[in-house]
Design a protein around this motif. Structure first.
Motif, PDB file in Angstrom:
ATOM      1  N   TYR A 228       0.927  -1.245   0.125  1.00  0.00           N
ATOM      2  CA  TYR A 228       0.034  -0.017   0.128  1.00  0.00           C
ATOM      3  C   TYR A 228       0.786   1.305  -0.031  1.00  0.00           C
ATOM      4  O   TYR A 228       0.577   2.362  -0.472  1.00  0.00           O
ATOM      5  CB  TYR A 228      -1.022  -0.103   1.219  1.00  0.00           C
ATOM      6  CG  TYR A 228      -1.688  -1.427   1.041  1.00  0.00           C
ATOM      7  CD1 TYR A 228      -2.826  -1.685   0.030  1.00  0.00           C
ATOM      8  CD2 TYR A 228      -1.486  -2.289   1.758  1.00  0.00           C
ATOM      9  CE1 TYR A 228      -3.244  -2.717  -0.111  1.00  0.00           C
ATOM     10  CE2 TYR A 228      -2.056  -3.726   1.691  1.00  0.00           C
ATOM     11  CZ  TYR A 228      -2.930  -3.861   0.693  1.00  0.00           C
ATOM     12  OH  TYR A 228      -3.424  -4.904   0.502  1.00  0.00           O
ATOM     13  N   TYR A 231       1.581   1.686  -3.735  1.00  0.00           N
ATOM     14  CA  TYR A 231       0.213   2.202  -4.128  1.00  0.00           C
ATOM     15  C   TYR A 231       0.384   3.845  -4.060  1.00  0.00           C
ATOM     16  O   TYR A 231      -0.054   4.452  -5.141  1.00  0.00           O
ATOM     17  CB  TYR A 231      -0.849   1.460  -4.141  1.00  0.00           C
ATOM     18  CG  TYR A 231      -0.805  -0.033  -4.318  1.00  0.00           C
ATOM     19  CD1 TYR A 231      -0.589  -0.475  -5.452  1.00  0.00           C
ATOM     20  CD2 TYR A 231      -1.670  -1.072  -3.524  1.00  0.00           C
ATOM     21  CE1 TYR A 231      -0.696  -1.830  -5.931  1.00  0.00           C
ATOM     22  CE2 TYR A 231      -1.653  -2.038  -3.939  1.00  0.00           C
ATOM     23  CZ  TYR A 231      -1.130  -2.805  -5.013  1.00  0.00           C
ATOM     24  OH  TYR A 231      -1.387  -4.198  -5.230  1.00  0.00           O
ATOM     25  N   ASP A 270      -5.156  -6.907  -7.983  1.00  0.00           N
ATOM     26  CA  ASP A 270      -6.526  -6.962  -7.214  1.00  0.00           C
ATOM     27  C   ASP A 270      -6.191  -7.358  -5.755  1.00  0.00           C
ATOM     28  O   ASP A 270      -5.304  -7.957  -5.442  1.00  0.00           O
ATOM     29  CB  ASP A 270      -7.349  -7.728  -7.688  1.00  0.00           C
ATOM     30  CG  ASP A 270      -7.289  -9.246  -8.002  1.00  0.00           C
ATOM     31  OD1 ASP A 270      -6.091  -9.734  -7.552  1.00  0.00           O
ATOM     32  OD2 ASP A 270      -8.144  -9.895  -8.134  1.00  0.00           O
ATOM     33  N   ILE A 271      -6.982  -6.764  -4.924  1.00  0.00           N
ATOM     34  CA  ILE A 271      -6.895  -6.902  -3.552  1.00  0.00           C
ATOM     35  C   ILE A 271      -7.903  -7.201  -2.699  1.00  0.00           C
ATOM     36  O   ILE A 271      -9.284  -6.706  -3.094  1.00  0.00           O
ATOM     37  CB  ILE A 271      -6.459  -5.352  -3.054  1.00  0.00           C
ATOM     38  CG1 ILE A 271      -5.209  -4.871  -3.528  1.00  0.00           C
ATOM     39  CG2 ILE A 271      -6.514  -5.303  -1.443  1.00  0.00           C
ATOM     40  CD1 ILE A 271      -4.111  -5.482  -2.859  1.00  0.00           C
ATOM     41  N   ALA A 288      -6.554  -2.941  -7.582  1.00  0.00           N
ATOM     42  CA  ALA A 288      -5.571  -2.536  -6.641  1.00  0.00           C
ATOM     43  C   ALA A 288      -5.390  -0.761  -6.828  1.00  0.00           C
ATOM     44  O   ALA A 288      -5.051  -0.410  -5.721  1.00  0.00           O
ATOM     45  CB  ALA A 288      -4.259  -3.194  -6.918  1.00  0.00           C
ATOM     46  N   GLY A 297      -6.694  -3.158   2.585  1.00  0.00           N
ATOM     47  CA  GLY A 297      -6.376  -4.010   2.036  1.00  0.00           C
ATOM     48  C   GLY A 297      -5.782  -5.230   3.174  1.00  0.00           C
ATOM     49  O   GLY A 297      -4.756  -4.889   3.756  1.00  0.00           O
ATOM     50  N   ILE A 300      -3.925 -10.593  -1.183  1.00  0.00           N
ATOM     51  CA  ILE A 300      -4.199 -10.301  -2.527  1.00  0.00           C
ATOM     52  C   ILE A 300      -5.193 -10.887  -3.437  1.00  0.00           C
ATOM     53  O   ILE A 300      -5.811 -11.917  -2.625  1.00  0.00           O
ATOM     54  CB  ILE A 300      -2.780 -10.698  -3.267  1.00  0.00           C
ATOM     55  CG1 ILE A 300      -2.481 -12.101  -2.775  1.00  0.00           C
ATOM     56  CG2 ILE A 300      -1.536  -9.834  -2.624  1.00  0.00           C
ATOM     57  CD1 ILE A 300      -1.482 -12.532  -3.599  1.00  0.00           C
ATOM     58  N   SER A 304      -4.487 -11.439  -9.063  1.00  0.00           N
ATOM     59  CA  SER A 304      -2.887 -11.136  -8.603  1.00  0.00           C
ATOM     60  C   SER A 304      -2.551 -12.983  -8.393  1.00  0.00           C
ATOM     61  O   SER A 304      -1.459 -13.024  -8.968  1.00  0.00           O
ATOM     62  CB  SER A 304      -2.897 -10.629  -7.166  1.00  0.00           C
ATOM     63  OG  SER A 304      -3.678  -9.443  -7.348  1.00  0.00           O
TER      64      SER A 304
END
Ligand SMILES: Nc1ncnc2c1ncn2[C@@H]1O[C@H](COP(=O)(O)OP(=O)(O)O)[C@@H](O)[C@H]1O
Ligand SMILES: O=C(OP(=O)(O)O)[C@H](O)COP(=O)(O)O
Length: 401
Positions: A228, A231, A270-271, A288, A297, A300, A304
């Motif tokens: 994170y 991100y 994706d989370i 994500a 989050g 995963i 992913s």
């Protein structure tokens, strides 16, 4: 200084009738009833002990347990005696201390092939202080020293480092050698493509590992709580996910570094997000790049997992450190479990898989897949330091090969 990889081993040493001080890492978890909750470290120590017994040595076994401050009954090594005796097929003798007259007498009375377990070396503060007088006393009981305590090799303590100044030969046991072969050997000279999977909670605890691995791997897969921060650094919304705001620049610089070194860096696409940090939290899977406000989050997602798995199919060596999500909560364990399962599958196809200690080992064990990997490290902190390229004092102190 590069990590020392070749150390003197037991090999053809003449051991008959010799008293051997064997430092093992028998730091196992005990439950409230003083029962051994996980005996992996004991079982991992058995091959060296049995080898010494078979050669007719008198084995004086030393270890720490926990982090006691002075003599603390709940950290006694006594509860280990029945399991050790069972695994070794002899009655292991237990001393009430780790130095002194009683220890000398018990060691002298050992038959060839006998085993004496010393009491917790950390009952003396001198152990962690690496006090020379204490090290000398430990050394005085034996004719040679064997260090098999990989899990404690990153500590320069009296029984792992200081003792070698007073007791030679000082060589590695089979577990220590195996750990070095995998965590130093396979990483320095991997069959390629070589991938690292790094997860766990924070970037800050894994910076050293990521930076060091970026110089060696072809593929770097990131997961866990640290993603994170990456991100956010890339300008994505992360809701209330775990973020280290002071590490945003660092995250971007690691992405840049991967690019400049030609390392393929994979972040989850994706989370699985939760409305709360709880085992029974409400959850859903989101891209994500679009974590909603108020959500965090915790694992995963399936896309992913699929992409990571496809990538892992192309590799020849994989090292894994740190879970993909909050695997302690069943609902958020799928990513970690899937990676464990994938690694077990590719191991069966000839890929070398190395699980680098700590929570990743707990996750692999929980999934019942430990025996399916090439190597599972018995040291969390020690394996992390090795992967960071550090030299372990307990290894450096041993004789050269
Ligand atoms: N998305 C996440 N948010 C918060 N914590 C996480 C997340 N993913 C994983 N973790 C936590 O990270 C912890 C493991 O981190 P760490 O100690 O760095 O790993 P290791 O022991 O394998 O080196 C686990 O307790 C796990 O619950
Ligand atoms: O359990 C250990 O380390 P680990 O939890 O990092 O694997 C070792 O026995 C070392 O113990 P220590 O971290 O109290 O020195």
């Amino acid at each position: 200084m590069p990590t020392k990889r070749s150390v003197g081993t037991l090999g053809d040493k003449d051991l008959g009738g010799k008293k051997v001080l064997l430092r093992a890492d028998l730091n196992v978890p005990l439950d409230d009833g003083q029962r051994i909750a996980d005996d992996n470290r004991i079982r991992a120590s058995v091959p060296t002990i049995k080898f010494l017994m078979g050669k007719g040595a008198k084995v004086v076994l030393a270890s720490h347990l926990g982090r006691p401050k002075g003599v603390t009954p709940k950290y006694s090594l006594k509860p280990l005696v029945p399991r050790l005796s069972e695994l070794l097929g002899v009655d292991v003798v237990m001393a009430n201390d780790c130095i002194g007259e009683e220890v000398e007498n018990l060691a002298a009375a050992l038959p060839d092939g006998g085993v004496l377990l010393l009491e917790n070396v950390r009952f003396y503060k001198e152990e962690e202080k690496n006090d020379p007088e204490f090290a000398k006393k430990l050394a005085s009981v034996a004719d040679l020293y064997v260090n098999d305590a990989f899990g404690t090799a990153h500590r320069a303590h009296a029984s792992t480092e200081g003792v070698t100044k007073y007791l030679r030969p000082a060589v590695a046991g089979f577990l220590m050698q195996k750990e070095l072969d995998y965590l130093v050997g396979a990483v320095a000279d991997p069959k390629k493509p070589f991938a690292a999977i790094v997860g766990g909670s924070k970037v800050s605890t894994k910076i050293g590992v990521i930076e060091s691995l970026l110089a060696k791997v072809d593929i770097l897969i990131l997961g866990g709580g640290m993603i994170y921060t990456f991100y956010k650094a890339q300008g994505h919304a992360v809701g209330k996910s775990l973020v280290e705001d002071d590490k945003l620049e660092l995250a971007n610089s690691l992405i840049e570094k991967a690019k400049s070194k030609g390392v393929s860096l994979l972040l989850p696409t994706d989370i699985v997000v939760a409305n709360n940090f709880a085992a029974d939290a409400e959850s859903k899977t989101v891209p994500a790049s679009a974590i909603p406000d108020g959500w965090m989050g915790l694992d995963i997602g399936p896309d992913s997992i699929r992409k990571f798995s496809e990538t892992l199919d192309t590799t020849k060596t994989v090292i894994w450190n740190g879970p993909m999500g909050v695997f302690e909560f069943e609902k958020f364990a799928a990513g970690t479990d899937a990676i464990a399962k994938k690694l077990a599958d590719i191991t069966a196809q000839g890929v070398t898989t190395i699980i680098g200690g700590g929570d990743s080992v707990a996750a692999v064990e929980k999934a019942g897949l430990a025996s399916k990997m090439s190597h599972i490290s018995t040291g969390g902190g020690a394996s992390l330091e090795l992967l960071e390229g550090k030299t372990l004092p307990g290894v450096l102190a041993l004789d050269d090969a």
